[in-house]
Design an enzyme around this catalytic site. Structure first.
Site, PDB file in Angstrom:
ATOM      1  N   ARG A  11      17.439   1.855  -1.078  1.00  0.00           N
ATOM      2  CA  ARG A  11      16.924   2.968  -1.080  1.00  0.00           C
ATOM      3  C   ARG A  11      16.377   3.540   0.194  1.00  0.00           C
ATOM      4  NH1 ARG A  11      15.476   5.227  -6.021  1.00  0.00           N
ATOM      5  NH2 ARG A  11      16.734   4.322  -7.780  1.00  0.00           N
ATOM      6  N   ARG A  54      14.129   9.871  -0.271  1.00  0.00           N
ATOM      7  CA  ARG A  54      13.081  10.711  -0.161  1.00  0.00           C
ATOM      8  C   ARG A  54      11.881  10.275   0.730  1.00  0.00           C
ATOM      9  NH1 ARG A  54      11.711  10.676  -6.387  1.00  0.00           N
ATOM     10  NH2 ARG A  54      12.364   8.721  -6.077  1.00  0.00           N
ATOM     11  N   ARG A  64      18.660  18.159   1.064  1.00  0.00           N
ATOM     12  CA  ARG A  64      18.888  18.248  -0.281  1.00  0.00           C
ATOM     13  C   ARG A  64      18.316  19.551  -1.077  1.00  0.00           C
ATOM     14  NH1 ARG A  64      18.380  14.453  -4.143  1.00  0.00           N
ATOM     15  NH2 ARG A  64      18.396  16.358  -5.176  1.00  0.00           N
ATOM     16  N   ASP A  77      24.507   7.122  -7.063  1.00  0.00           N
ATOM     17  CA  ASP A  77      23.671   6.680  -8.186  1.00  0.00           C
ATOM     18  C   ASP A  77      24.279   6.000  -9.033  1.00  0.00           C
ATOM     19  OD1 ASP A  77      20.315   7.057  -8.866  1.00  0.00           O
ATOM     20  OD2 ASP A  77      21.800   7.007 -10.762  1.00  0.00           O
ATOM     21  N   TYR A 100      19.873   2.491 -19.957  1.00  0.00           N
ATOM     22  CA  TYR A 100      19.700   4.020 -19.808  1.00  0.00           C
ATOM     23  C   TYR A 100      20.583   4.659 -21.001  1.00  0.00           C
ATOM     24  CZ  TYR A 100      17.377   3.712 -15.205  1.00  0.00           C
ATOM     25  OH  TYR A 100      16.498   3.398 -14.199  1.00  0.00           O
TER      26      TYR A 100
HETATM   27  O1  CP3 Z   1      19.831   4.280  -0.190  1.00  0.00           O
HETATM   28  C1  CP3 Z   1      19.972   3.907  -1.244  1.00  0.00           C
HETATM   29  O2  CP3 Z   1      19.860   2.853  -1.645  1.00  0.00           O
HETATM   30  C2  CP3 Z   1      21.258   4.523  -1.840  1.00  0.00           C
HETATM   31  C3  CP3 Z   1      21.148   5.439  -3.037  1.00  0.00           C
HETATM   32  C4  CP3 Z   1      20.650   5.087  -4.428  1.00  0.00           C
HETATM   33  C5  CP3 Z   1      20.367   5.954  -5.404  1.00  0.00           C
HETATM   34  N1  CP3 Z   1      20.025   5.385  -6.499  1.00  0.00           N
HETATM   35  C6  CP3 Z   1      19.877   7.430  -4.886  1.00  0.00           C
HETATM   36  C7  CP3 Z   1      18.766   7.838  -5.767  1.00  0.00           C
HETATM   37  C8  CP3 Z   1      20.810   3.773  -4.915  1.00  0.00           C
HETATM   38  C9  CP3 Z   1      21.196   2.541  -4.555  1.00  0.00           C
HETATM   39  C10 CP3 Z   1      20.502   4.072  -6.452  1.00  0.00           C
HETATM   40  C11 CP3 Z   1      20.522   3.042  -7.493  1.00  0.00           C
HETATM   41  C12 CP3 Z   1      19.537   3.148  -8.731  1.00  0.00           C
HETATM   42  N2  CP3 Z   1      19.591   4.420  -9.368  1.00  0.00           N
HETATM   43  C13 CP3 Z   1      19.301   2.273  -9.270  1.00  0.00           C
HETATM   44  C14 CP3 Z   1      19.370   0.779  -8.928  1.00  0.00           C
HETATM   45  C15 CP3 Z   1      18.167   0.440  -7.801  1.00  0.00           C
HETATM   46  C16 CP3 Z   1      16.954   0.455  -8.274  1.00  0.00           C
HETATM   47  O3  CP3 Z   1      16.284   1.062  -7.652  1.00  0.00           O
HETATM   48  O4  CP3 Z   1      16.546  -0.435  -9.176  1.00  0.00           O
HETATM   49  C17 CP3 Z   1      18.524   2.708 -10.424  1.00  0.00           C
HETATM   50  C18 CP3 Z   1      17.812   2.044 -11.440  1.00  0.00           C
HETATM   51  C19 CP3 Z   1      19.034   4.142 -10.416  1.00  0.00           C
HETATM   52  C20 CP3 Z   1      18.256   5.088 -11.594  1.00  0.00           C
HETATM   53  C21 CP3 Z   1      17.523   6.058 -10.932  1.00  0.00           C
HETATM   54  N3  CP3 Z   1      17.912   7.218 -10.193  1.00  0.00           N
HETATM   55  C22 CP3 Z   1      16.296   6.154 -10.835  1.00  0.00           C
HETATM   56  C23 CP3 Z   1      15.325   5.087 -11.373  1.00  0.00           C
HETATM   57  C24 CP3 Z   1      15.862   7.301  -9.854  1.00  0.00           C
HETATM   58  C25 CP3 Z   1      14.653   7.613  -9.602  1.00  0.00           C
HETATM   59  C26 CP3 Z   1      13.842   8.946 -10.531  1.00  0.00           C
HETATM   60  C27 CP3 Z   1      12.676   9.293  -9.509  1.00  0.00           C
HETATM   61  O5  CP3 Z   1      12.808  10.626  -9.025  1.00  0.00           O
HETATM   62  O6  CP3 Z   1      11.621   8.881  -9.441  1.00  0.00           O
HETATM   63  C28 CP3 Z   1      17.020   7.790  -9.659  1.00  0.00           C
HETATM   64  C29 CP3 Z   1      17.190   9.073  -8.800  1.00  0.00           C
HETATM   65  C30 CP3 Z   1      17.600   8.971  -7.412  1.00  0.00           C
HETATM   66  N4  CP3 Z   1      18.650   8.110  -7.139  1.00  0.00           N
HETATM   67  C31 CP3 Z   1      17.087   9.426  -6.244  1.00  0.00           C
HETATM   68  C32 CP3 Z   1      17.992   9.105  -5.095  1.00  0.00           C
HETATM   69  C33 CP3 Z   1      17.591   9.214  -3.452  1.00  0.00           C
HETATM   70  C34 CP3 Z   1      15.861  10.356  -6.173  1.00  0.00           C
HETATM   71  C35 CP3 Z   1      16.546  11.816  -6.478  1.00  0.00           C
HETATM   72  C36 CP3 Z   1      16.162  12.863  -5.527  1.00  0.00           C
HETATM   73  O7  CP3 Z   1      16.032  12.534  -4.438  1.00  0.00           O
HETATM   74  O8  CP3 Z   1      15.922  14.111  -5.877  1.00  0.00           O
END
Ligand code: CP3
Length: 354
Positions: free
Chosen positions: A37, A41, A50, A86, A161
């Site tokens: 990540r 953000r 974004r 994602d 999910y």
């Molecule tokens: O920099 C990186 O690591 C690459 C981007 C990345 C994202 N999601 C972008 C994202 C990666 C590797 C993921 C994987 C992901 N997504 C996982 C596995 C990694 C982990 O954290 O365990 C999981 C479980 C998800 C599912 C998911 N998607 C979650 C739990 C969330 C967060 C929800 C929140 O808003 O709190 C997302 C959304 C997400 N994926 C965001 C980003 C940058 C946030 C959305 C935003 O910025 O509007």
């Protein structure tokens, strides 16, 4: 099975990067660092690009994906980029009705709980994610000698999910299905394994230098249930991409008791969260694998000296291991000060340079 993890066609300077050398357990000029990540953000430049664009829409725009993936590389000087996407993107691409809700995570309109619901999951075709191929090509050109890590969600975490319909603390519907209808469960995980394998192959074929399988929620399982009900599907994913010859990383949270089994699934590298010290994690994973981890992401909220003390503990525990990739034990928390990340990269590089 390929044993030489130097795929032809990639420049030697890229293959000699600290990150790829560490994945292959070769000597490194310094311990490589990247952060799960790292793109997202915590960065003001991310929030700016974004603005007004939904998360899933942004994943389908190669120009944006390229910019967001490069941002942490430029800012922090990390040793690898992680592809901005994602874990639910391939599911969206085959038509599953889902969205990523800000502050919540992936939400699925019609959860999968019966055999008829499985019809929502057709195989993924590379053409369904043409924007991924395009973005990876753009990125690898821009990144030069910096490796790009592709990724996907592991079958169990994706299933959670899909079955729960959204994020879940206890995974109760998922476990009810796993224990109550093992045949349907196996069919669901097998379909997800196929989709995940194709999604990783698309990224590798377009130029990704390594891939990580995120089984974020596998730590909710007992070792016996993990081995019996989950490991075969994750092993199928690793087997399906082995012939590409790029390093494969396996990561989950709260998986201290599962590290050995996660290694048996077939990856070259196993990631651990912060609950098990790196030397103990390496012992549990067993010989012949590189390890990745494992500073608690919450430590970054402490003063600089405390961050360095805790990073030092990680490095000390990893000293003498063949193949250590420094990372956090889970993703960067959204309110993390980006300066703290930049300082941490420099600290690890300075402390391990030789
Ligand atoms: O920099 C990186 O690591 C690459 C981007 C990345 C994202 N999601 C972008 C994202 C990666 C590797 C993921 C994987 C992901 N997504 C996982 C596995 C990694 C982990 O954290 O365990 C999981 C479980 C998800 C599912 C998911 N998607 C979650 C739990 C969330 C967060 C929800 C929140 O808003 O709190 C997302 C959304 C997400 N994926 C965001 C980003 C940058 C946030 C959305 C935003 O910025 O509007």
């Amino acid at each position: 099975m390929s044993t030489d993890h130097r795929p032809p066609g990639q420049p030697t300077s890229l293959q000699d990067s600290a990150f790829l050398r560490a994945c292959r357990r070769e000597p490194v000029p310094h311990t490589p660092v990247w952060f799960m990540r790292q793109a997202g953000r915590s960065l003001p430049e991310y929030r700016k690009v974004r603005e007004g664009i939904g998360m899933l829409d942004s994943c389908m725009r190669p120009d944006l994906v390229t910019e967001i993936t490069l941002q942490p590389v430029r800012r922090h000087g990390v040793d690898a980029a992680i592809y901005f996407s994602d874990i639910v993107v391939p599911l969206k691409a085959i038509g599953v009705d889902l969205d990523i809700k800000p502050g919540v995570g992936p939400v699925v309109e019609k959860p999968i709980r019966t055999r008829a619901d499985l019809e929502q999951l057709r195989p993924l075709e590379p053409g369904d994610v043409g924007y991924v191929t395009e973005a990876v090509r753009l990125l690898t050109r821009e990144l030069g000698d910096t490796p790009l890590i592709g990724f996907a969600g592991a079958p169990f975490t994706l299933a959670s999910y899909l079955v729960e319909g959204g994020p879940s603390r206890n995974h109760e519907h998922t476990k009810a299905l796993m224990y109550g209808d093992p045949e349907l469960w196996a069919a669901l995980l097998d379909r997800l394994a196929g989709i995940t394998a194709t999604f990783l192959s698309v990224q590798i074929e377009a130029g990704a230098s390594a891939v990580q399988l995120f089984d974020s929620w596998a730590g909710a399982l007992t070792p016996a249930d993990y081995r019996h009900s989950v490991l075969p599907a994750s092993a199928k994913v690793f087997d399906a991409v082995a012939h590409h010859g790029v390093p494969r990383i396996h990561f989950g949270v709260g998986t201290g008791e599962l590290l050995g089994a996660m290694g048996e699934a077939g990856p070259e590298v196993v990631g651990a969260d912060w609950r098990v010290p790196m030397d103990e994690a390496a012992r549990r994973i067993g010989p012949g694998k590189a390890v990745q981890g494992n500073l608690d992401p919450a430590v970054l909220f402490a003063p600089r000296e405390a961050v360095e003390t805790q990073a030092r503990r990680v490095l000390d525990a990893a000293r003498g291991l063949e193949g250590h990739i420094f990372n956090l034990g889970h993703g960067v928390l959204p309110d993390t000060d980006p300066e703290a990340l930049t300082r941490l990269v420099s600290y690890v590089h300075e402390q391990t340079a030789h």
